[in-house]
Motif scaffolding. Structure first.
Motif, short mmCIF file in Angstrom:
data_model
loop_
_atom_site.label_atom_id
_atom_site.label_comp_id
_atom_site.label_asym_id
_atom_site.label_seq_id
_atom_site.Cartn_x
_atom_site.Cartn_y
_atom_site.Cartn_z
N LYS A 57 0.84 -1.20 0.00
CA LYS A 57 0.00 0.00 0.00
C LYS A 57 0.87 1.26 0.00
O LYS A 57 0.61 2.21 -0.73
N ASN A 58 1.93 1.24 0.83
CA ASN A 58 2.82 2.40 0.91
C ASN A 58 3.56 2.62 -0.41
O ASN A 58 3.73 3.75 -0.87
N LEU A 59 4.01 1.52 -1.02
CA LEU A 59 4.70 1.62 -2.31
C LEU A 59 3.75 2.10 -3.40
O LEU A 59 4.16 2.82 -4.32
N TYR A 60 2.51 1.72 -3.31
CA TYR A 60 1.55 2.17 -4.31
C TYR A 60 1.31 3.68 -4.19
O TYR A 60 1.15 4.37 -5.20
N GLN A 61 1.30 4.19 -2.97
CA GLN A 61 1.17 5.63 -2.78
C GLN A 61 2.34 6.36 -3.43
O GLN A 61 2.17 7.39 -4.08
N ARG A 62 3.55 5.80 -3.26
CA ARG A 62 4.72 6.42 -3.90
C ARG A 62 4.62 6.33 -5.41
O ARG A 62 4.94 7.28 -6.13
N PHE A 63 4.14 5.19 -5.91
CA PHE A 63 3.97 5.02 -7.35
C PHE A 63 3.00 6.06 -7.89
O PHE A 63 3.24 6.65 -8.96
N GLN A 64 1.93 6.32 -7.17
CA GLN A 64 0.96 7.33 -7.60
C GLN A 64 1.58 8.71 -7.63
O GLN A 64 1.31 9.51 -8.53
N GLN A 65 2.42 9.00 -6.63
CA GLN A 65 3.09 10.29 -6.61
C GLN A 65 3.99 10.45 -7.83
O GLN A 65 4.04 11.51 -8.47
N LEU A 66 4.72 9.40 -8.14
CA LEU A 66 5.65 9.45 -9.28
C LEU A 66 4.91 9.56 -10.61
O LEU A 66 5.36 10.25 -11.52
N SER A 67 3.79 8.85 -10.71
CA SER A 67 3.07 8.79 -11.99
C SER A 67 2.05 9.90 -12.17
O SER A 67 1.49 10.04 -13.26
N GLY A 68 1.80 10.67 -11.11
CA GLY A 68 0.75 11.67 -11.21
C GLY A 68 -0.62 11.02 -11.24
O GLY A 68 -1.52 11.48 -11.95
N ASN A 69 -0.76 9.93 -10.46
CA ASN A 69 -2.01 9.15 -10.38
C ASN A 69 -2.37 8.47 -11.69
O ASN A 69 -3.55 8.19 -11.95
N ASN A 70 -1.38 8.20 -12.52
CA ASN A 70 -1.61 7.45 -13.75
C ASN A 70 -1.29 5.98 -13.52
O ASN A 70 -0.77 5.60 -12.48
N GLU A 71 -1.56 5.15 -14.52
CA GLU A 71 -1.34 3.71 -14.38
C GLU A 71 0.08 3.31 -14.74
O GLU A 71 0.48 2.18 -14.47
N LYS A 72 0.84 4.21 -15.36
CA LYS A 72 2.20 3.89 -15.80
C LYS A 72 3.15 5.01 -15.40
O LYS A 72 2.75 6.16 -15.21
N ILE A 73 4.42 4.66 -15.26
CA ILE A 73 5.46 5.68 -15.09
C ILE A 73 6.50 5.49 -16.19
O ILE A 73 6.72 4.39 -16.68
N SER A 74 7.14 6.59 -16.55
CA SER A 74 8.16 6.59 -17.60
C SER A 74 9.49 7.01 -17.00
O SER A 74 9.58 7.37 -15.82
N ARG A 75 10.53 6.98 -17.81
CA ARG A 75 11.84 7.44 -17.35
C ARG A 75 11.78 8.90 -16.91
O ARG A 75 12.45 9.30 -15.95
N ASP A 76 11.00 9.70 -17.63
CA ASP A 76 10.87 11.11 -17.28
C ASP A 76 10.35 11.29 -15.86
O ASP A 76 10.76 12.22 -15.15
N ASP A 77 9.43 10.42 -15.45
CA ASP A 77 8.88 10.51 -14.09
C ASP A 77 9.98 10.29 -13.05
O ASP A 77 10.04 11.00 -12.04
N LEU A 78 10.85 9.30 -13.29
CA LEU A 78 11.93 9.03 -12.34
C LEU A 78 13.01 10.09 -12.40
O LEU A 78 13.64 10.40 -11.39
N GLU A 79 13.21 10.67 -13.56
CA GLU A 79 14.23 11.72 -13.69
C GLU A 79 13.86 12.99 -12.94
O GLU A 79 14.72 13.82 -12.67
N ARG A 80 12.60 13.12 -12.56
CA ARG A 80 12.17 14.29 -11.81
C ARG A 80 12.34 14.12 -10.30
O ARG A 80 12.01 15.02 -9.54
N ILE A 81 12.87 12.98 -9.86
CA ILE A 81 13.08 12.76 -8.42
C ILE A 81 14.30 13.57 -7.97
O ILE A 81 15.42 13.30 -8.40
N PRO A 82 14.12 14.58 -7.11
CA PRO A 82 15.24 15.44 -6.70
C PRO A 82 16.41 14.67 -6.10
O PRO A 82 17.57 15.00 -6.33
N ALA A 83 16.11 13.62 -5.32
CA ALA A 83 17.18 12.88 -4.64
C ALA A 83 18.11 12.17 -5.61
O ALA A 83 19.21 11.76 -5.23
N LEU A 84 17.70 12.01 -6.86
CA LEU A 84 18.54 11.34 -7.86
C LEU A 84 19.45 12.30 -8.62
O LEU A 84 20.36 11.85 -9.30
N ASN A 85 19.20 13.57 -8.48
CA ASN A 85 19.91 14.56 -9.32
C ASN A 85 21.42 14.45 -9.26
O ASN A 85 22.11 14.57 -10.27
#
Length: 220
Positions: A27-55
């Motif tokens: 459930k917790n991981l799904y919440q994070r997935f929703q944050q990354l995807s913008g509540n969509n069903e899929k995430i792309s590389r662009d979604d992960l590239e926007r994570i500040p901690a990865l910069n």
């Protein structure tokens, strides 16, 4: 946010069996997935590239690519994906799951092998089963040159020397003219034999607590 928005439309028991996560962790991981995807069903590389901690992570590219590598989906498949859904995201995240304190020695060995295979895949970019000098050099150059204190040529020389050391360790009877193709997975296991990997693969780049797997918030 309602329950229908915070839980995946999947069979929890099935996901628990596949990933090893508890239902609460899923459930917790799904919440994070929703944050990354913008509540969509899929995430792309662009979604992960926007994570500040990865910069500022020197292997940012390899980390992101790993999420879309079919080899990391526990399906014995190869190739890459343009987008991944929650279950695929969960399968990748399972490589960062801490070892259960009640796990048997056989289970611990299996988890270690999975983690090492994940790391090996990150460096074996062409999926030929070998980390070549060029692949190894690329990783070492990125790790060293990111600091700004070491020039590219120096980083390359360090990578070459490190590969020669690996070759002499894994193939001690090489003739001077022999060509060392690269690090196989078996060699990779030997190189990291003395390093405890079971609890060292953290998921801080997703701002998560590895002990509880509860989600934090993305930095703005």
């Amino acid at each position: 946010m309602g329950a229908s928005q915070t839980r995946p439309e999947h069979n929890y028991d099935d996901l628990t069996d596949k990933s090893g996560f508890s239902q609460e962790q899923i459930k917790n991981l799904y919440q994070r997935f929703q944050q990354l995807s913008g509540n969509n069903e899929k995430i792309s590389r662009d979604d992960l590239e926007r994570i500040p901690a990865l910069n500022n992570n020197p292997i940012r590219k390899q980390i992101i690519t790993a999420f879309f590598d079919k080899r990391n989906q526990h399906q014995n498949d190869v190739g890459s994906l343009d987008e991944i859904g929650f279950e695929q995201f969960l399968m990748v995240m399972s490589h960062f799951r801490p070892v259960n304190s009640t796990a048997t020695e056989e289970e611990k060995a299996s988890v270690r092998k999975q983690k090492l295979r994940f790391l090996f895949n990150m460096h074996d970019t062409d999926n030929d089963g070998i980390i070549t000098l060029d692949e190894y050099r690329t990783v070492v150059e990125e790790l060293l040159s990111q600091s700004g204190a070491i020039e590219t040529e120096v980083a390359r020389a360090i990578a070459d020397a490190a590969m020669l050391e690996v070759a002499s360790t894994n193939v001690p009877h090489m003739a001077p003219d022999d060509f060392y193709e690269g690090i196989t997975f078996e060699h990779f296991e030997q190189i990291l034999k003395g390093i405890e990997m079971e609890s060292r693969m953290y998921i801080r780049f997703l701002d998560m607590n590895t002990a509880t797997m509860r989600c934090g918030k993305l930095s703005s």
